[in-house]
Design a protein around this motif. Structure first.
Motif, PDB file in Angstrom:
ATOM      1  N   PHE A 111       0.833  -1.212   0.000  1.00 18.28           N
ATOM      2  CA  PHE A 111       0.000   0.000   0.000  1.00 18.28           C
ATOM      3  C   PHE A 111       0.864   1.258   0.000  1.00 18.28           C
ATOM      4  O   PHE A 111       0.523   2.263  -0.626  1.00 18.28           O
ATOM      5  CB  PHE A 111      -0.906  -0.027   1.232  1.00 18.28           C
ATOM      6  N   GLU A 112       1.994   1.205   0.715  1.00 24.86           N
ATOM      7  CA  GLU A 112       2.846   2.389   0.854  1.00 24.86           C
ATOM      8  C   GLU A 112       4.010   2.425  -0.142  1.00 24.86           C
ATOM      9  O   GLU A 112       4.759   3.388  -0.178  1.00 24.86           O
ATOM     10  CB  GLU A 112       3.400   2.448   2.287  1.00 24.86           C
ATOM     11  N   SER A 143       1.898   2.941  -5.299  1.00 26.63           N
ATOM     12  CA  SER A 143       0.972   4.030  -4.973  1.00 26.63           C
ATOM     13  C   SER A 143       0.927   5.088  -6.077  1.00 26.63           C
ATOM     14  O   SER A 143      -0.122   5.712  -6.309  1.00 26.63           O
ATOM     15  CB  SER A 143       1.371   4.681  -3.647  1.00 26.63           C
ATOM     16  N   SER A 144       2.042   5.270  -6.782  1.00 30.07           N
ATOM     17  CA  SER A 144       2.073   6.277  -7.841  1.00 30.07           C
ATOM     18  C   SER A 144       1.206   5.899  -9.039  1.00 30.07           C
ATOM     19  O   SER A 144       0.888   6.746  -9.877  1.00 30.07           O
ATOM     20  CB  SER A 144       3.521   6.498  -8.300  1.00 30.07           C
ATOM     21  N   ARG A 167      -6.415   5.847  -2.880  1.00 30.48           N
ATOM     22  CA  ARG A 167      -6.207   4.560  -2.205  1.00 30.48           C
ATOM     23  C   ARG A 167      -6.947   4.552  -0.872  1.00 30.48           C
ATOM     24  O   ARG A 167      -7.173   5.612  -0.267  1.00 30.48           O
ATOM     25  CB  ARG A 167      -4.714   4.328  -1.933  1.00 30.48           C
ATOM     26  N   ALA A 168      -7.287   3.334  -0.425  1.00 32.17           N
ATOM     27  CA  ALA A 168      -7.921   3.175   0.886  1.00 32.17           C
ATOM     28  C   ALA A 168      -7.490   1.846   1.484  1.00 32.17           C
ATOM     29  O   ALA A 168      -7.442   0.829   0.790  1.00 32.17           O
ATOM     30  CB  ALA A 168      -9.440   3.238   0.771  1.00 32.17           C
ATOM     31  N   PHE A 169      -7.156   1.874   2.781  1.00 30.31           N
ATOM     32  CA  PHE A 169      -6.740   0.674   3.507  1.00 30.31           C
ATOM     33  C   PHE A 169      -7.692   0.510   4.691  1.00 30.31           C
ATOM     34  O   PHE A 169      -7.735   1.341   5.584  1.00 30.31           O
ATOM     35  CB  PHE A 169      -5.302   0.849   4.010  1.00 30.31           C
ATOM     36  N   VAL A 170      -8.457  -0.593   4.699  1.00 32.09           N
ATOM     37  CA  VAL A 170      -9.479  -0.793   5.734  1.00 32.09           C
ATOM     38  C   VAL A 170      -9.246  -2.130   6.430  1.00 32.09           C
ATOM     39  O   VAL A 170      -9.155  -3.166   5.772  1.00 32.09           O
ATOM     40  CB  VAL A 170     -10.905  -0.769   5.140  1.00 32.09           C
ATOM     41  N   ASN A 171      -9.172  -2.097   7.757  1.00 34.18           N
ATOM     42  CA  ASN A 171      -9.087  -3.319   8.542  1.00 34.18           C
ATOM     43  C   ASN A 171     -10.517  -3.777   8.862  1.00 34.18           C
ATOM     44  O   ASN A 171     -11.238  -3.110   9.585  1.00 34.18           O
ATOM     45  CB  ASN A 171      -8.297  -3.073   9.834  1.00 34.18           C
ATOM     46  N   LYS A 179      -8.663   5.731 -10.963  1.00 38.15           N
ATOM     47  CA  LYS A 179      -7.930   4.479 -10.815  1.00 38.15           C
ATOM     48  C   LYS A 179      -7.604   4.321  -9.327  1.00 38.15           C
ATOM     49  O   LYS A 179      -6.831   5.084  -8.770  1.00 38.15           O
ATOM     50  CB  LYS A 179      -6.639   4.519 -11.640  1.00 38.15           C
ATOM     51  N   TYR A 180      -8.221   3.319  -8.703  1.00 39.32           N
ATOM     52  CA  TYR A 180      -8.138   3.215  -7.249  1.00 39.32           C
ATOM     53  C   TYR A 180      -7.527   1.880  -6.818  1.00 39.32           C
ATOM     54  O   TYR A 180      -7.566   0.875  -7.518  1.00 39.32           O
ATOM     55  CB  TYR A 180      -9.522   3.387  -6.617  1.00 39.32           C
TER      56      TYR A 180
END
Length: 883
Positions: free
Chosen positions: A201-202, A207-208, A213-217, A262-263
């Motif tokens: 993710f990082e 990422s470019s 972007r989204a990060f969900v636990n 674009k996600y």
């Protein structure tokens, strides 16, 4: 645990209702029928309540009371012949059982009402949203990754799992697909899923590529609207949908926020397949190259993403499951266009040491002495490749004041508490995997803990024990339950059969520790590792299973008396290492169902065992002859007797089982080494339920014997005579036979002997034969011609140690063969081309250069045709040849 006690009681009442014992006292049938119906009802209620965490907590609260009541009731049923006083006590306990059922049903009704009246709570929503967004904060993320998946930022740059990262990265950055693509990572707790997801993710190079972007636990408590809010909060930092109360409005806002962009969306720690089904339809797909990454401990969740778009509507679910299972199990990964599937692997020995060294020494690992490194590598190896274990042990070593190599050696030999302390620190993370299992799988999982740590468990034996102990009612569910434990990432596959089914399995030491702790807590089994365990006063009453991990303990009077004092024991499992000197075993446990004493030697067959009339499973080692009174064990289903020394008997030393063996109608599995089966003396002689017969001699395979085993499916023939005995014509009567194994017990004395390949024509006519294993010159001759229409259903063929030179196969023969294993056949020239169309794997071990050249040619031809359905493995002990 309650579910195990209820299930056991059901099977006990079933058996008693079918026996003559229950009719001795008046009203006994009525009582037993009432108990059976109430137990069935409670079993269904427990299954229903188990589907939600709220209900499961209620079950846990009542677990001990339910277990104790049902165990007491079962004890009364089995220990007595039902006089009037016993009937009264049964009635009282039955009433208590009915009260528990009513209470749990009422709880189920209350929970249904609570769900239907559920209202939106902005405070609880805020709390849940904060938890889901934890991974967007770098400090919290580091803490989460270190706790849950073990790979902290301190250890992230030491070359661990670099190949895994590259493969996952390739799956996400594939430019060939512009449609939305889903990638799923799965594996056991602590293997590094969250860490990798966060690292990806990082990663700037990833990422470019994306506009947003989204990060969900996600976690175990899943609510769709809160997941959507967590995604929106990262797409729109100011508003983020926090105060949108209407669910349909949330969906509209999410769709609008992602439309045309674009996600990359990461759904971390997913436990419910419904999560993907709910969300994927809400993500817009405008050929922008968007990606969704999912991490999970459950293979079922990973599979839920498979063929999510058009192909899911074309292929039935069972076919989809088969495709991904076969591919994933063999390769640990799969890629089907818009879907990527990756099973995270354990670390190698070298990677484990690098990670441990990094955790303890950081970048200053040059200060690690040679002696420390030597001990450290042993410690890393004992962590068994799990990053969470390595990092947790490393942290304890870092905190320890004693950093001498002597102390590290103690840790490596597990002579102190370091590993136990590490397992305790990891317990909360691992427990969620156990907690998520349904009740019936929890019981199966706990049973695996009776074996020694890191023990290789044979699938068939495990399932047989489940059945004999009353955990399962039949083999029908056994393999399915074991595969579910594997796919839930709590059990590991060590070896697989030709069809991808688990052959042997094990528990990782972290889960073995958890398993034993939960078993002790729920009184599922009691383990004796030392004399001290026999001196415990608490926790031994009403124990159902005793597990002896050191067989020498039976020679100590205190231990012997301790075992004999627990009258409620149903299973005595001697799982320690093999002990070649006899020790006394207590045969006074009259309720015993399972006696597994295969690792204890008896000079003579212990006649005392025939007093245990409730036995269903008996396994021991003895060179003595089986006593005729063995037929007293009328409930026995599994009879296994090994010899202490594998001595080949001579013609004049033939030993037969007692003729009373034909009276044991319940037998399903018979394996008595070194003994022949006598011809039946009476017309009524029959073994109607026998499914497996192993180590049978050719003399045992007479027509008179085999035709009295109508359900026989698996036959193992042990050839020990100086002259072959023709028995193949009699095998043709076994219409249900699925597996046949022929082996020469001592090939050194069989030089020049073996059966002619002509005899294979008879075996080829068996209509349902699926597995055929030919070992140690069981057949000899330079030429084998497989005739048309032979082996119509054979799927697995193993040929080992023969002088075969030419093997020809006519068209129409072996039409379903999938797996071919050829080992130590030094004269064989080639593999028949006719059988290649259906084969999925060819295994060659120490074969002639001609066969190896043939295999290479087949591989090259397949590569030219871009066909990778056939896997070819070539191994040679004198060369590094691999195909």
């Amino acid at each position: 645990m309650a579910y195990s006690a209820v299930n056991s009681l059901i099977q006990t009442t079933q058996r008693l209702l079918k026996s003559s014992r229950i009719s001795i006292a008046p009203n006994s049938v009525k009582i037993a029928e009432f108990v059976y119906e109430e137990a069935r009802s409670l079993q269904q209620v427990l299954k229903t309540l188990d589907r939600s965490s709220t209900n499961r907590n209620k079950v846990n609260d009542l677990d001990k009371q339910i277990r104790d009541t049902f165990c007491e009731l079962e004890d009364t049923l089995e220990q007595t012949l039902f006089d009037d006083q016993d009937i009264n006590s049964l009635s009282e306990m039955s009433k208590k059982m009915k009260d528990y059922t009513a209470e749990l049903k009422n709880q189920l009704h209350e929970d249904d009402n609570a769900v239907s009246s559920n209202t939106y709570d902005i405070n609880s929503s805020t709390e849940m949203l904060s938890k889901m967004m934890e991974c967007t904060n770098s400090d919290v993320s580091t803490k989460l990754c270190e706790k849950d998946d073990a790979l902290s930022s301190r250890t992230g740059n030491f070359g661990v799992l670099c190949d895994e990262f590259s493969k996952i990265k390739d799956l996400l950055t594939d430019q060939f697909y512009w449609e939305i693509k889903v990638v799923a990572l799965f594996g056991m707790a602590g293997i590094g899923k969250t860490y990798f997801a966060k690292k990806i993710f990082e990663d700037p190079s990833i990422s470019s590529r994306f506009d947003c972007r989204a990060f969900v636990n996600i976690g175990q408590k899943y609510e769709l609207k809160e997941v959507i809010r967590a995604i929106l909060a990262q797409l729109d930092r100011e508003n983020g949908g926090m105060f949108i109360e209407r669910d349909d409005k949330l969906v509209e806002v999410l769709y609008g926020s992602l439309k045309g962009r674009k996600y990359l969306v990461v759904l971390d720690d997913v436990w419910d397949p419904q999560v993907f089904d709910d969300l994927i339809g809400l993500f817009p797909d405008f050929n922008s190259g968007s990606r969704v990454l999912i991490t999970t401990r459950l293979e079922e969740v990973a599979k839920s993403c498979l063929f999510w778009k058009d192909l899911r509507e074309i292929f039935p679910n069972n076919l989809i499951g088969t495709v991904v299972s076969q591919t994933a199990k063999l390769k640990g990964e799969a890629q089907y266009g818009l879907y990527g599937f990756r099973e995270m692997r354990l670390l190698s020995k070298e990677e484990s040491w690098h990670l441990l060294r990094a955790k303890v020494f950081g970048e200053e690992y040059s200060s690690c002495s040679y002696k420390l490194e030597k001990a450290g590598k042993k410690i890393a190896e004992k962590c068994e490749g799990l990053p969470l274990t390595i990092v947790t042990v490393g942290k304890i070593l870092l905190e320890a004041e004693n950093k001498t190599w002597e102390y590290w050696n103690e840790v490596a030999e597990k002579q102190n508490s370091v590993f136990v302390d590490a397992y305790e620190r990891m317990y909360e993370v691992l427990f969620r995997s156990y907690e998520n299992l349904p009740q019936h799988l929890k019981v199966c999982f706990l049973y695996m803990g009776v074996f020694l740590e890191k023990h290789e468990i044979i699938r068939s034996k495990l399932i047989d024990l489940w059945i004999a102990d009353g955990i399962l009612e039949s083999h029908f569910y056994g393999s399915e339950y074991l595969e579910k434990l594997v796919s839930s990432s709590v059990a590991m596959v060590l070896k697989q059969s030709y069809n991808g089914q688990t052959k042997t399995c094990s528990l990782h030491s972290t889960f073995w520790y958890l398993c034993n702790k939960e078993a002790a807590k729920s009184k599922f089994f009691y383990a004796l590792n030392s004399v001290d365990d026999a001196l415990e006063e608490e926790g031994i009453e009403s124990q159902r299973r005793l597990c002896i991990r050191n067989n020498v303990l039976f020679g100590i009077k205190d231990v012997y008396d301790f075992v004999g004092s627990i009258s409620t024991v149903r299973s005595l499992l001697c799982t320690g290492l093999y002990h070649q000197f006899p020790v006394p075993i207590c045969f006074d446990l009259i309720l015993l169902r399972v006696l597994d004493a295969l690792t204890i030697r008896f000079y003579e067959f212990p006649v005392e065992v025939v007093k245990l009339v409730q036995l269903r499973y008996l396994a021991l080692t003895s060179n003595g002859e089986l006593h005729f009174s063995i037929s007293n064990l009328s409930s026995l289903e599994y009879l296994i007797v090994h010899r202490h020394l594998d001595i080949v008997k001579s013609d004049n030393d033939s030993s037969y089982l007692p003729k009373e063996i034909w009276n044991m109608k319940a037998l399903k599995y018979l394996h008595v080494m070194g003994s022949d089966i006598p011809n039946p003396c009476e017309k009524e002689s029959l073994l109607p339920n026998l499914v497996t017969l192993l180590d049978a001699s050719p003399q045992s395979c007479t027509k008179a014997v085999l035709e009295r085993m109508p359900r026989l499916k698996k036959l193992g023939i042990r050839i020990e005579l100086d002259e072959p005995f023709s028995f193949f014509d009699h095998i043709s009567h076994l219409r249900e036979l699925r597996s046949l194994k022929c082996v020469v017990a001592n090939p050194l004395t069989m030089s020049g002997f073996g059966y002619s390949w002509e005899q294979m024509k008879t075996i080829g006519l068996l209509p349902n034969l699926e597995v055929l294993k030919l070992r140690c010159y069981a057949f000899r001759g330079v030429k084998w011609e497989t005739c048309k229409d032979g082996f119509a259903k054979l799927k697995f063929l193993s040929i080992e140690d023969t002088d075969l030179v030419q093997w020809t196969v006519e068209h129409g023969s072996l039409p379903l063969l999938q797996f071919l294993s050829i080992q130590h056949c030094y004269k064989l020239k080639e593999i028949p081309q006719v059988i290649l169309s259906t084969l999925r794997k060819i295994e060659l071990v120490d074969c002639s250069s001609l066969v190896v050249r043939c295999a290479k040619g087949i591989k090259e031809e397949l590569l030219e045709k871009r066909c990778d359905l056939l896997e070819i493995s070539v191994l040679s002990s004198w060369d590094d040849v691999k195909v």
